[in-house]
Scaffold this motif. Structure first.
Motif, short mmCIF file in Angstrom:
data_model
loop_
_atom_site.label_atom_id
_atom_site.label_comp_id
_atom_site.label_asym_id
_atom_site.label_seq_id
_atom_site.Cartn_x
_atom_site.Cartn_y
_atom_site.Cartn_z
N LYS A 152 56.05 22.03 61.10
CA LYS A 152 55.37 22.98 60.36
C LYS A 152 54.25 23.81 61.01
N GLY A 153 53.73 23.39 62.08
CA GLY A 153 52.48 23.92 62.56
C GLY A 153 52.91 25.37 62.95
N ALA A 154 53.77 25.76 63.37
CA ALA A 154 54.12 26.96 63.84
C ALA A 154 54.26 28.14 62.57
N ASP A 155 54.36 27.35 61.38
CA ASP A 155 54.43 28.17 60.08
C ASP A 155 53.28 28.64 59.49
N ILE A 156 52.20 28.23 60.08
CA ILE A 156 51.09 28.77 59.37
C ILE A 156 50.08 29.53 60.48
N ASP A 157 49.20 30.25 59.82
CA ASP A 157 48.16 30.82 60.74
C ASP A 157 46.96 30.60 59.86
N VAL A 158 46.03 30.32 60.59
CA VAL A 158 44.58 30.33 59.93
C VAL A 158 43.68 31.12 60.36
N VAL A 159 43.12 31.99 59.40
CA VAL A 159 42.40 33.06 59.67
C VAL A 159 41.07 32.91 58.68
N SER A 160 39.94 33.92 59.17
CA SER A 160 38.87 34.05 58.09
C SER A 160 39.04 35.29 57.55
N PHE A 161 38.27 35.58 56.26
CA PHE A 161 38.17 36.92 55.47
C PHE A 161 36.81 36.51 54.99
N ASP A 162 36.23 37.87 54.67
CA ASP A 162 35.09 38.05 54.08
C ASP A 162 35.12 39.12 53.05
N ASN A 163 36.26 39.65 52.62
CA ASN A 163 36.31 40.73 51.87
C ASN A 163 37.20 40.30 50.58
N LEU A 164 37.62 41.46 49.72
CA LEU A 164 38.42 40.87 48.56
C LEU A 164 39.78 40.06 49.08
N VAL A 165 40.19 39.12 48.43
CA VAL A 165 41.23 38.28 48.78
C VAL A 165 42.43 39.12 48.90
N VAL A 166 42.76 40.18 47.80
CA VAL A 166 44.15 40.98 48.04
C VAL A 166 44.02 41.69 49.15
N ASP A 167 42.80 42.26 49.52
CA ASP A 167 42.69 43.22 50.81
C ASP A 167 42.88 42.33 51.91
N ALA A 168 42.57 41.26 52.01
CA ALA A 168 42.80 40.27 53.22
C ALA A 168 44.19 39.83 53.12
N ALA A 169 45.01 39.46 52.12
CA ALA A 169 46.22 39.32 52.02
C ALA A 169 47.13 40.33 52.39
N GLU A 178 41.62 30.40 36.90
CA GLU A 178 42.80 31.08 37.80
C GLU A 178 43.39 32.14 37.19
N MET A 179 43.44 31.95 35.89
CA MET A 179 44.26 33.01 34.98
C MET A 179 43.41 34.22 35.14
N GLN A 180 42.12 34.07 34.89
CA GLN A 180 41.29 35.46 34.89
C GLN A 180 41.39 35.89 36.53
N MET A 181 41.30 35.27 37.27
CA MET A 181 41.25 35.74 38.96
C MET A 181 42.53 36.44 38.91
N ALA A 182 44.07 35.80 38.53
CA ALA A 182 45.17 36.50 38.89
C ALA A 182 45.05 37.60 37.86
N GLY A 183 44.59 37.61 37.00
CA GLY A 183 44.73 39.08 35.91
C GLY A 183 43.77 40.18 36.99
N MET A 184 42.83 39.87 37.23
CA MET A 184 41.96 40.80 38.08
C MET A 184 42.91 41.23 39.55
N ASN A 185 43.15 40.21 40.20
CA ASN A 185 44.02 40.48 41.27
C ASN A 185 45.34 41.35 41.11
N ARG A 186 45.89 41.21 39.94
CA ARG A 186 47.24 41.85 39.88
C ARG A 186 46.79 43.29 39.32
N GLN A 187 45.58 43.54 38.85
CA GLN A 187 45.13 44.98 38.60
C GLN A 187 44.77 45.60 39.97
N LEU A 188 44.01 44.96 40.83
CA LEU A 188 43.57 45.49 41.94
C LEU A 188 44.88 45.64 42.98
N ALA A 189 45.97 44.87 42.96
CA ALA A 189 46.86 44.81 43.83
C ALA A 189 48.40 44.29 43.19
#
Length: 164
Positions: free
Chosen positions: A65-82, A103-114
């Motif tokens: 499964k090694g070829a099925d992942i990428d490892v990246v960094s991010f320093d912005n909103l998670v939805v923008d990075a996604a 996580e439900m709070q975060m999911a709700g906010m992320n759903r509003q943003l993206a």
């Protein structure tokens, strides 16, 4: 192709993180493991070290499964990075009800943003539910053996790091 975005600090990668990553690989064809980099925080492991430990830990349990992942960094909103990585799924691991509330709070906010990005909650296995990266760092810093809580490559790296 279904791409999932799995964000976290992964400092260090725990057995719980690895469990969720393995589950994410069952849900999506590709998983982008996204290491949050925050200038105000001083991590135990650098981004490069964490990325290598994630790859090595996955290679120990599912080398195919090694070829099925990428490892990246991010320093912005998670939805923008996604979005920047083409992900339509946001992976979040859950250990207990406390995690779910947050996580439900975060999911709700992320759903509003993206609204185009769906949050998927994956439960940690029973054995890894009490594990947190913070507790692992504390135990290791006090000379405790963290081998039961982290993959072997991480345990070895922590021992080397703390000998310095």
């Amino acid at each position: 192709m279904t791409i999932a975005f799995y964000p976290g600090s992964f400092d260090p990668l725990t057995n719980g993180h690895l469990d969720v990553l393995l589950q994410a690989l069952e849900v999506a064809e590709r998983v982008v493991v996204a290491i949050g980099v925050h200038p105000g925080k001083v991590p135990m492991f650098s981004f490069e070290e964490r990325a290598e430990l994630i790859r090595a830990s996955l290679a120990d349990v599912l080398p195919e499964k090694g070829a099925d992942i990428d490892v990246v960094s991010f320093d912005n909103l998670v939805v923008d990075a996604a979005r920047a990585h083409g992900a339509r799924l946001l992976i979040r691991g859950l250990r207990d009800g406390t995690d779910l509330d947050y996580e439900m709070q975060m999911a709700g906010m992320n759903r509003q943003l993206a609204p185009d990005i769906q949050t998927v909650f994956l439960p940690a296995g029973v054995a890894s539910r009490p594990i947190t990266a913070t507790l692992v760092r504390q135990i290791a810093a006090m000379g405790g053996d963290v081998g039961a809580f982290v993959p072997t490559p991480v345990s070895m790296a922590m021992k080397l790091k703390l000998k310095r």
